[in-house]
Design a protein around this motif. Sequence first.
Motif, PDB file in Angstrom:
ATOM      1  N   CYS A 133       5.804  14.467  -1.583  1.00 34.36           N
ATOM      2  CA  CYS A 133       7.376  14.932  -1.926  1.00 34.36           C
ATOM      3  C   CYS A 133       7.316  15.324  -3.110  1.00 34.36           C
ATOM      4  CB  CYS A 133       8.238  13.699  -1.522  1.00 34.36           C
ATOM      5  SG  CYS A 133       8.019  13.212   0.259  1.00 34.36           S
ATOM      6  N   ARG A 134       8.105  16.274  -3.437  1.00 35.14           N
ATOM      7  CA  ARG A 134       8.505  16.817  -4.672  1.00 35.14           C
ATOM      8  C   ARG A 134       9.240  15.754  -5.609  1.00 35.14           C
ATOM      9  NH1 ARG A 134      11.354  22.449  -4.910  1.00 35.14           N
ATOM     10  NH2 ARG A 134       9.449  22.959  -3.798  1.00 35.14           N
ATOM     11  N   ASN A 135      10.250  15.080  -4.935  1.00 32.07           N
ATOM     12  CA  ASN A 135      11.013  14.074  -5.852  1.00 32.07           C
ATOM     13  C   ASN A 135       9.800  12.784  -5.531  1.00 32.07           C
ATOM     14  OD1 ASN A 135      12.315  11.943  -6.728  1.00 32.07           O
ATOM     15  ND2 ASN A 135      14.082  13.010  -6.204  1.00 32.07           N
ATOM     16  N   GLN A 136       9.268  12.250  -6.797  1.00 32.67           N
ATOM     17  CA  GLN A 136       8.239  11.322  -6.649  1.00 32.67           C
ATOM     18  C   GLN A 136       8.742   9.870  -6.379  1.00 32.67           C
ATOM     19  OE1 GLN A 136       4.253  11.745  -7.084  1.00 32.67           O
ATOM     20  NE2 GLN A 136       5.371  13.687  -6.181  1.00 32.67           N
ATOM     21  N   GLY A 137      10.178   9.846  -6.326  1.00 30.83           N
ATOM     22  CA  GLY A 137      10.895   8.493  -5.871  1.00 30.83           C
ATOM     23  C   GLY A 137      10.889   8.469  -4.465  1.00 30.83           C
ATOM     24  N   ASP A 138      10.562   9.465  -3.743  1.00 33.61           N
ATOM     25  CA  ASP A 138      10.512   9.475  -2.336  1.00 33.61           C
ATOM     26  C   ASP A 138       8.954   9.214  -1.777  1.00 33.61           C
ATOM     27  OD1 ASP A 138      10.742   9.768   0.570  1.00 33.61           O
ATOM     28  OD2 ASP A 138      11.285  11.680   0.561  1.00 33.61           O
ATOM     29  N   LYS A 139       8.599   8.019  -1.621  1.00 34.51           N
ATOM     30  CA  LYS A 139       7.088   7.546  -0.996  1.00 34.51           C
ATOM     31  C   LYS A 139       7.168   7.311   0.413  1.00 34.51           C
ATOM     32  CE  LYS A 139       5.058   6.476  -5.376  1.00 34.51           C
ATOM     33  NZ  LYS A 139       3.872   5.447  -6.014  1.00 34.51           N
ATOM     34  N   SER A 140       8.369   8.003   1.061  1.00 35.29           N
ATOM     35  CA  SER A 140       8.546   7.542   2.547  1.00 35.29           C
ATOM     36  C   SER A 140       7.188   8.154   3.266  1.00 35.29           C
ATOM     37  CB  SER A 140       9.954   8.098   2.954  1.00 35.29           C
ATOM     38  OG  SER A 140      10.936   7.436   2.433  1.00 35.29           O
ATOM     39  N   THR A 141       7.041   7.762   4.659  1.00 34.09           N
ATOM     40  CA  THR A 141       6.240   8.567   5.351  1.00 34.09           C
ATOM     41  C   THR A 141       6.936   9.200   6.566  1.00 34.09           C
ATOM     42  OG1 THR A 141       4.039   8.168   6.778  1.00 34.09           O
ATOM     43  CG2 THR A 141       5.394   6.177   6.459  1.00 34.09           C
ATOM     44  N   TYR A 142       6.725  10.449   7.033  1.00 29.63           N
ATOM     45  CA  TYR A 142       7.138  10.784   7.765  1.00 29.63           C
ATOM     46  C   TYR A 142       5.958  11.402   8.895  1.00 29.63           C
ATOM     47  CZ  TYR A 142      10.763  11.180   4.343  1.00 29.63           C
ATOM     48  OH  TYR A 142      11.881  11.190   3.213  1.00 29.63           O
ATOM     49  N   TYR A 143       6.000  11.231  10.213  1.00 28.03           N
ATOM     50  CA  TYR A 143       4.877  11.589  11.106  1.00 28.03           C
ATOM     51  C   TYR A 143       5.035  11.750  12.394  1.00 28.03           C
ATOM     52  CZ  TYR A 143       4.024   6.437  11.952  1.00 28.03           C
ATOM     53  OH  TYR A 143       4.219   5.104  12.183  1.00 28.03           O
ATOM     54  N   TRP A 144       4.609  12.691  13.237  1.00 25.39           N
ATOM     55  CA  TRP A 144       4.654  13.096  14.432  1.00 25.39           C
ATOM     56  C   TRP A 144       3.348  13.547  15.054  1.00 25.39           C
ATOM     57  CZ3 TRP A 144       7.037  15.260  10.094  1.00 25.39           C
ATOM     58  CH2 TRP A 144       6.348  16.654   9.619  1.00 25.39           C
ATOM     59  N   ASP A 155       0.808  -1.268   0.144  1.00 28.78           N
ATOM     60  CA  ASP A 155      -0.082  -0.008  -0.021  1.00 28.78           C
ATOM     61  C   ASP A 155       0.907   1.276   0.106  1.00 28.78           C
ATOM     62  OD1 ASP A 155      -2.465  -1.620   0.078  1.00 28.78           O
ATOM     63  OD2 ASP A 155      -2.492  -1.277   2.039  1.00 28.78           O
ATOM     64  N   LEU A 156       1.858   1.386   0.907  1.00 27.02           N
ATOM     65  CA  LEU A 156       2.827   2.502   0.705  1.00 27.02           C
ATOM     66  C   LEU A 156       3.370   2.656  -0.600  1.00 27.02           C
ATOM     67  CD1 LEU A 156       4.438   1.833   4.357  1.00 27.02           C
ATOM     68  CD2 LEU A 156       2.629   3.594   3.642  1.00 27.02           C
ATOM     69  N   ALA A 157       3.986   1.505  -1.105  1.00 28.03           N
ATOM     70  CA  ALA A 157       4.590   1.364  -2.221  1.00 28.03           C
ATOM     71  C   ALA A 157       3.861   2.239  -3.374  1.00 28.03           C
ATOM     72  CB  ALA A 157       5.135   0.259  -2.755  1.00 28.03           C
ATOM     73  N   ASP A 158       2.487   1.974  -3.323  1.00 29.98           N
ATOM     74  CA  ASP A 158       1.559   2.374  -4.413  1.00 29.98           C
ATOM     75  C   ASP A 158       1.004   3.759  -4.083  1.00 29.98           C
ATOM     76  OD1 ASP A 158       2.148   0.092  -5.902  1.00 29.98           O
ATOM     77  OD2 ASP A 158       0.389  -0.872  -5.007  1.00 29.98           O
ATOM     78  N   GLY A 159       1.144   4.125  -2.862  1.00 34.56           N
ATOM     79  CA  GLY A 159       0.551   5.303  -2.301  1.00 34.56           C
ATOM     80  C   GLY A 159       1.061   6.739  -3.106  1.00 34.56           C
ATOM     81  N   ASP A 160       0.299   7.761  -2.937  1.00 35.11           N
ATOM     82  CA  ASP A 160       0.725   9.093  -3.575  1.00 35.11           C
ATOM     83  C   ASP A 160       1.620   9.597  -2.507  1.00 35.11           C
ATOM     84  OD1 ASP A 160      -0.902   8.992  -5.769  1.00 35.11           O
ATOM     85  OD2 ASP A 160      -2.665   9.658  -4.674  1.00 35.11           O
ATOM     86  N   THR A 161       2.503  10.453  -2.786  1.00 39.09           N
ATOM     87  CA  THR A 161       3.141  11.404  -1.808  1.00 39.09           C
ATOM     88  C   THR A 161       3.261  12.950  -2.089  1.00 39.09           C
ATOM     89  OG1 THR A 161       5.475  11.625  -1.151  1.00 39.09           O
ATOM     90  CG2 THR A 161       5.269  11.073  -3.503  1.00 39.09           C
TER      91      THR A 161
END
Length: 506
Positions: A298-309, A290-296
Motif C-alpha cells: 500500500c502506498r500509505n504505509q499506515g495501511d498494512k491491511s491484507t486484501y485477498y481473493w 506478524d501482520l503488524a510487522d509485515g511489509d505492505t
Amino acid sequence: MGRTSRKRRSSLTTRMTVASAALLLGGGGLVAVNVYASAHEENSSGTGQDAGSDAAQQQQQIATIDCPDVGTSLPDVPDRARGEVDGELATLDTQITEAYQRLASTRDAAAQDPAFVQNAILGPLKDKRGAVLERIRLEINRAGGRAPDGLGGMAQCAGQPSGGGTGDGSSPDPGNSAQPSAGSPEGSAQPSDGASQPGDDGGGGGGQNQGNGPEASDFVDIRSVQPNVTTARNRSGASRGTFTTKCGRNANGKFNPDNVIVAPGVSNGAHHMHDYVGNQANDAFASDDDLADGDTTCRNQGDKSTYYWPVLRLQNGNDENDVDADGGGKDQNVGEIQTPSSVTLKFDGNPTSKVVAMPRFLRIITGDAKSFTNGPTNANASWSCTGFENRQLKDKYPICPDGSKVVRSFRFQSCWDGTNTDSANHRTHVAFEDPRTGACPQGFKAIPQLVQRIVYDVPPGPGFAVDSFPEQLHKPVTDHGDFINVFDDRLMRRVASCINRGDRCT
C-alpha cells in the motif's frame, strides 16, 4: 516455486490463444465452447441417497459432492476450542477434496454401476466425517460450550449433477446488487446444438481439467442482462465521504493456497490460490503480530491491511507454474493466472448514520467459497463489464463485448457488533446494512464499507474462471473476498473522520 510468491510466465501471445475457445454470434449466442477449469466445497442439505436415488441421478452423471457446511453451523465455539475446531474443519475440507478427486477419477466405474458412488465414495466419506464431527463435539463441550444438536447428522454427503447448486436440485439465483439477495438477470447464455461441453475425465494436471467446470451455461452476454443495480438513498445524518487506499494489483505475484482467517495454521487450507495485495506477511501461520510487522504494497504505509481473493485463470489448456502444486493442479485449479489490470480499494460511508473506526485486526469474509453446494444465501461477489456496471451478475460470468473488460466486485459487510474482531463462523460479528434503508441491524454500528473492484483484460468469450475448491466446479457464485484490517489506529480514525465529513480522501 516458493509457497507465497512466484513469477508468472503468461504473455499476451499465449493469453490471446483462448480467444479461439469461443465463437460468438452478434447477439451473444455461443456457437462453440471449449473451456477447462476447477472446483469447490460443502452444503447445508445433508440429505442421504440410497442406491435407487443414486441410479436416477447417475443418468445425469454426478459431477460433484455436496456436504453440509459445518463451519457456518458453529457460531458459538468457545475461544479455548477455536484452534482445534478450525483444524478439524480444515480436515473436513480435505476429506471432501479427496472424495471429489476419487469421484473424478472413477467416472467410468460410476457410469457402469449406479451404486458405485454411494458405496465406494459417499459411504466411506460419511464414516470419516462422522469421526471428525465427534471430535468437534468433544472439543466444544470440553471447553465449556455446547455443540449444536444434530451435529453428527451432518456427516452424510450427496452426489450432485453439475446443474445443481442449492442442495435441492435448483440453481442459485444471481443477485441484483452487491449484497446477498435474490433476483434473476435475463438472457442467460445457453450452448447451441454445436457447443462442446467439458469432458468427463476430471483429471488434474496437463492444463486440461475437463469435467471440472466451468460450462457454457455459466456464461452470459452482458448486453442481454437488464440493468439491475439499486442502492439505498442517502438520508439525513448519512456519512457521504470515501477513503481510497492504493495497494497495487499483485504485479509482484504473491500467491498461496492458505486462508489465515478460516484455517489458521493449516497449509493449503483454501485448496485454491489467492491473489494478495497489501500485507506481504499473510500466510496460514501469520499471527496478528506478524501482520503488524509485515511489509505492505500500500502506498500509505499506515495501511498494512491484507486484501485477498481467488485468482482468475484463463482456461486455455496451458499450464501455470503451480500445475503440480497444492492449490493449483493438485486441487484441479489449472490455467494461466491473470494479473488484474487494476484494483480499486475504497471505503464508503453509511446512508443513514456516521461510521465508527474499525477495530484493528477485524476480519471480514464476504461471499461464500462453497455457494455452489451451500446455496446462494451468502453469495456476494458481483460480475460485470466496464461500461455495463449497472448490470451485475452473481451466478454467471460475463461475456464482454470488444473493448470492454471483465469486472468483479465485492461490497463487504459494513455493520459491526461493537465487540468482536471475529466469530467462530467468521460471519456473525459483522452484518450487512438493510439494502432498502441502509440501516444497520439493532445492536450493530456502522463502519467504513470496503468496496473492492478488480478489473481484468482477458480475451472476449467464455474462457476464464476463478479458482475454487475442486468440488465447487469453478462456479462464479463461489467467488469471495477476504480482508483483515491492519490500519494503524491513527489512520483508521482519519478514515472514519474523512467519511463522516463527506470528503474524498486517499
